[in-house]
Design a protein around this motif. Structure first.
Motif, PDB file in Angstrom:
ATOM      1  N   MET A  84      33.381  69.066   8.032  1.00 57.71           N
ATOM      2  CA  MET A  84      34.457  68.164   8.426  1.00 57.71           C
ATOM      3  C   MET A  84      34.035  67.338   9.636  1.00 57.71           C
ATOM      4  SD  MET A  84      37.651  70.850   8.079  1.00 57.71           S
ATOM      5  CE  MET A  84      38.922  69.578   8.184  1.00 57.71           C
ATOM      6  N   THR A  85      34.622  66.169   9.778  1.00 54.78           N
ATOM      7  CA  THR A  85      34.351  65.342  10.950  1.00 54.78           C
ATOM      8  C   THR A  85      35.097  65.936  12.146  1.00 54.78           C
ATOM      9  OG1 THR A  85      36.267  63.884  10.645  1.00 54.78           O
ATOM     10  CG2 THR A  85      34.214  63.307   9.474  1.00 54.78           C
ATOM     11  N   PRO A  86      34.645  65.632  13.373  1.00 60.25           N
ATOM     12  CA  PRO A  86      35.375  66.129  14.546  1.00 60.25           C
ATOM     13  C   PRO A  86      36.856  65.751  14.533  1.00 60.25           C
ATOM     14  CG  PRO A  86      33.238  65.288  15.207  1.00 60.25           C
ATOM     15  CD  PRO A  86      33.400  64.945  13.756  1.00 60.25           C
ATOM     16  N   GLN A  87      37.171  64.548  14.087  1.00 58.63           N
ATOM     17  CA  GLN A  87      38.570  64.139  14.029  1.00 58.63           C
ATOM     18  C   GLN A  87      39.350  64.970  13.026  1.00 58.63           C
ATOM     19  OE1 GLN A  87      40.007  62.029  16.139  1.00 58.63           O
ATOM     20  NE2 GLN A  87      41.978  62.557  15.198  1.00 58.63           N
ATOM     21  N   GLU A  88      38.730  65.280  11.901  1.00 58.18           N
ATOM     22  CA  GLU A  88      39.386  66.126  10.890  1.00 58.18           C
ATOM     23  C   GLU A  88      39.613  67.531  11.434  1.00 58.18           C
ATOM     24  OE1 GLU A  88      37.733  64.113   6.729  1.00 58.18           O
ATOM     25  OE2 GLU A  88      36.545  65.645   7.757  1.00 58.18           O
ATOM     26  N   LEU A  89      38.671  68.023  12.229  1.00 56.57           N
ATOM     27  CA  LEU A  89      38.830  69.352  12.825  1.00 56.57           C
ATOM     28  C   LEU A  89      39.987  69.364  13.822  1.00 56.57           C
ATOM     29  CD1 LEU A  89      35.093  70.352  13.398  1.00 56.57           C
ATOM     30  CD2 LEU A  89      36.696  71.346  11.742  1.00 56.57           C
ATOM     31  N   ILE A  90      40.116  68.276  14.584  1.00 54.17           N
ATOM     32  CA  ILE A  90      41.222  68.197  15.542  1.00 54.17           C
ATOM     33  C   ILE A  90      42.549  68.242  14.806  1.00 54.17           C
ATOM     34  CG2 ILE A  90      42.376  66.669  17.189  1.00 54.17           C
ATOM     35  CD1 ILE A  90      39.616  65.720  18.080  1.00 54.17           C
ATOM     36  N   VAL A  91      42.655  67.489  13.717  1.00 54.38           N
ATOM     37  CA  VAL A  91      43.891  67.486  12.922  1.00 54.38           C
ATOM     38  C   VAL A  91      44.163  68.870  12.342  1.00 54.38           C
ATOM     39  CG1 VAL A  91      45.004  66.545  10.859  1.00 54.38           C
ATOM     40  CG2 VAL A  91      43.718  65.032  12.388  1.00 54.38           C
ATOM     41  N   LYS A  92      43.103  69.530  11.874  1.00 54.83           N
ATOM     42  CA  LYS A  92      43.251  70.847  11.263  1.00 54.83           C
ATOM     43  C   LYS A  92      43.747  71.894  12.243  1.00 54.83           C
ATOM     44  CE  LYS A  92      40.430  74.538   9.182  1.00 54.83           C
ATOM     45  NZ  LYS A  92      39.056  74.936   8.763  1.00 54.83           N
ATOM     46  N   THR A  93      43.320  71.797  13.499  1.00 51.24           N
ATOM     47  CA  THR A  93      43.620  72.845  14.488  1.00 51.24           C
ATOM     48  C   THR A  93      44.725  72.458  15.471  1.00 51.24           C
ATOM     49  OG1 THR A  93      41.879  72.034  15.966  1.00 51.24           O
ATOM     50  CG2 THR A  93      41.271  73.737  14.361  1.00 51.24           C
ATOM     51  N   THR A  94      45.396  71.348  15.200  1.00 49.67           N
ATOM     52  CA  THR A  94      46.427  70.873  16.124  1.00 49.67           C
ATOM     53  C   THR A  94      47.757  70.695  15.406  1.00 49.67           C
ATOM     54  OG1 THR A  94      44.746  69.673  17.401  1.00 49.67           O
ATOM     55  CG2 THR A  94      47.048  69.093  17.793  1.00 49.67           C
ATOM     56  N   LYS A  95      48.780  71.306  15.934  1.00 49.03           N
ATOM     57  CA  LYS A  95      50.125  71.165  15.391  1.00 49.03           C
ATOM     58  C   LYS A  95      50.575  69.703  15.492  1.00 49.03           C
ATOM     59  CE  LYS A  95      54.752  73.205  16.103  1.00 49.03           C
ATOM     60  NZ  LYS A  95      55.480  72.065  16.677  1.00 49.03           N
ATOM     61  N   GLY A 240      19.984  66.645  11.714  1.00 44.58           N
ATOM     62  CA  GLY A 240      20.328  65.263  12.009  1.00 44.58           C
ATOM     63  C   GLY A 240      21.775  65.036  12.386  1.00 44.58           C
ATOM     64  N   MET A 241      22.534  66.089  12.523  1.00 45.39           N
ATOM     65  CA  MET A 241      23.946  65.928  12.867  1.00 45.39           C
ATOM     66  C   MET A 241      24.086  65.403  14.295  1.00 45.39           C
ATOM     67  SD  MET A 241      27.038  68.722  12.750  1.00 45.39           S
ATOM     68  CE  MET A 241      27.070  68.651  10.959  1.00 45.39           C
ATOM     69  N   VAL A 242      24.945  64.435  14.476  1.00 50.04           N
ATOM     70  CA  VAL A 242      25.205  63.853  15.789  1.00 50.04           C
ATOM     71  C   VAL A 242      26.288  64.674  16.497  1.00 50.04           C
ATOM     72  CG1 VAL A 242      25.964  61.791  17.025  1.00 50.04           C
ATOM     73  CG2 VAL A 242      24.580  61.565  14.947  1.00 50.04           C
ATOM     74  N   GLU A 243      26.050  65.007  17.747  1.00 49.48           N
ATOM     75  CA  GLU A 243      27.005  65.764  18.572  1.00 49.48           C
ATOM     76  C   GLU A 243      27.486  67.047  17.878  1.00 49.48           C
ATOM     77  OE1 GLU A 243      29.020  62.228  21.225  1.00 49.48           O
ATOM     78  OE2 GLU A 243      30.021  62.795  19.356  1.00 49.48           O
ATOM     79  N   PRO A 244      26.569  67.971  17.620  1.00 45.08           N
ATOM     80  CA  PRO A 244      26.945  69.207  16.923  1.00 45.08           C
ATOM     81  C   PRO A 244      28.035  69.996  17.640  1.00 45.08           C
ATOM     82  CG  PRO A 244      24.559  68.976  17.038  1.00 45.08           C
ATOM     83  CD  PRO A 244      25.134  67.916  17.923  1.00 45.08           C
ATOM     84  N   TRP A 245      28.083  69.897  18.979  1.00 47.92           N
ATOM     85  CA  TRP A 245      29.043  70.699  19.731  1.00 47.92           C
ATOM     86  C   TRP A 245      30.496  70.386  19.355  1.00 47.92           C
ATOM     87  CZ3 TRP A 245      25.573  67.272  22.044  1.00 47.92           C
ATOM     88  CH2 TRP A 245      26.096  66.041  22.446  1.00 47.92           C
ATOM     89  N   ARG A 246      30.736  69.197  18.794  1.00 51.09           N
ATOM     90  CA  ARG A 246      32.101  68.824  18.447  1.00 51.09           C
ATOM     91  C   ARG A 246      32.595  69.528  17.182  1.00 51.09           C
ATOM     92  NH1 ARG A 246      32.919  62.518  18.503  1.00 51.09           N
ATOM     93  NH2 ARG A 246      35.097  63.212  18.508  1.00 51.09           N
ATOM     94  N   HIS A 247      31.727  70.332  16.575  1.00 47.33           N
ATOM     95  CA  HIS A 247      32.107  71.056  15.365  1.00 47.33           C
ATOM     96  C   HIS A 247      32.415  72.524  15.662  1.00 47.33           C
ATOM     97  CE1 HIS A 247      31.061  67.805  12.456  1.00 47.33           C
ATOM     98  NE2 HIS A 247      30.286  67.427  13.468  1.00 47.33           N
TER      99      HIS A 247
END
Length: 336
Positions: A84-95, A240-247
């Motif tokens: 998932m993209t970082p934005q998708e992860l934020i949506v998934k984990t945020t009420k 090759g993933m950019v900014e892995p920490w955001r996952h």
């Protein structure tokens, strides 16, 4: 990884803003860096400091001890998802909440009030022989009770058990230097039954259990967690993933479930940055995550106080401010 902004105010004052990535800096590291920067800046050119202070020196040995047999599964407290993209992860984990229904406030509590809460716990008789509770664990338990109750009375969450978590610096149990860059923390989770979080009379039991939860993290568990995180990060970066920490994310910070936690940063050098015109008169942090409370030391003019950064949905914040146990001990000093 690090952004700095300096604003010059009309009255001659200066405001310094910083934003950093938690992968590189934890709270102690970023404020130690700023304090060292200020120390360098305040000295004459001929007295420039070139050696890094001990609190910013890198570790002599790698945090990763096991490179040939890396754990295949991470700790239950940390999740990763490369699909998932970082934005998708934020949506998934945020009420899902209307931004206008979020309120962020700063409260003040005196260290005397915290000591009184600790004495209440110690004097209750719940501690067994050789057991103890820290002031931070007591404060975490008190905040957790008040915030959980406020969320329930504000009808933000259904009635039920709560996850109570406290940030744990992994350095000490792992035997690492307490300074240095990096962010070796984990959120120590405790599954608190409903009666412990809703009944102030159960504060001693909750404080004891929060403390026991912190103590259960062994060096081996934390080392395996560190090995897994570093190995997974390397694998994602090499692909090759950019900014892995955001996952990566802490499972406790998922606001879709009943969870409340505290990061006690009251011992970090927030007010040590003197650029030559004196130490800061005030430091502010921003905490956008509901139900995750950050504890800062009070300003120099109020040395016997702590500042609590609290972000809640509006009805929960109203319930918190109306709570008798909270209002007896905490005073609202700022509203973002």
């Amino acid at each position: 990884m690090l952004m700095i902004k300096i604003s010059y105010l009309a009255d001659g004052g200066v405001a310094i803003f910083n934003m950093s990535n938690h992968v590189a800096f934890d709270g102690n590291a970023i404020f130690s860096f700023i304090a060292h920067w200020a120390k360098c800046n305040s000295r004459p050119q001929s007295q420039l400091i070139t050696d890094l202070p001990a609190e910013l020196e890198s570790y002599e040995t790698s945090m990763v001890t096991n490179t040939s047999n890396v754990p295949t599964h991470g700790p239950i407290e940390i999740s990763v998802d490369a699909s998932m993209t970082p934005q998708e992860l934020i949506v998934k984990t945020t009420k899902s909440v209307n931004p206008e229904d979020i309120r962020a406030c700063v409260f003040e509590i005196s260290t005397e009030k915290v000591s009184q809460l600790k004495q209440l716990v110690v004097g209750s008789g719940v501690l067994k022989q050789d057991e103890y509770v820290s002031s931070n664990s007591v404060l975490t338990a008190f905040i957790a009770q008040c915030v959980a109750k406020a969320n329930t009375e504000g009808q933000i969450y259904d009635i039920g058990n709560w996850t109570v978590f406290q940030s744990l610096d992994m350095r000490r149990p792992m035997g690492l230097p307490l300074g240095g860059l990096g962010s070796p923390i984990i959120l120590a989770e405790y599954q608190a039954p409903l009666n412990e979080v809703m009944d102030f009379g159960k504060l001693p039991e909750l404080a004891r259990n929060v403390r026991k939860t912190v103590d259960r993290y062994s060096k081996e568990y934390l080392q395996n967690s560190m090995d897994w995180m570093n190995a997974t990060y390397r694998q994602m970066a090499s692909s090759g993933m950019v900014e892995p920490w955001r996952h990566f994310w802490f499972t406790a910070l998922n606001t879709n479930r009943r969870a409340v936690g505290v990061s006690c940063m009251n011992r970090i050098p927030v007010y040590e940055a003197d650029f030559g015109a004196g130490r800061p008169s005030m430091a502010r942090s921003f905490n956008p995550r509901p139900n995750y409370v950050i504890v800062f030391p009070g300003p120099p003019s109020q040395q016997e106080s702590l500042h609590l950064y609290v972000t809640l949905e509006l009805s929960a914040m109203q319930a918190l401010c109306a709570d008798s146990q909270w209002s007896q001990r905490c005073r609202l000093i700022s509203d973002f």
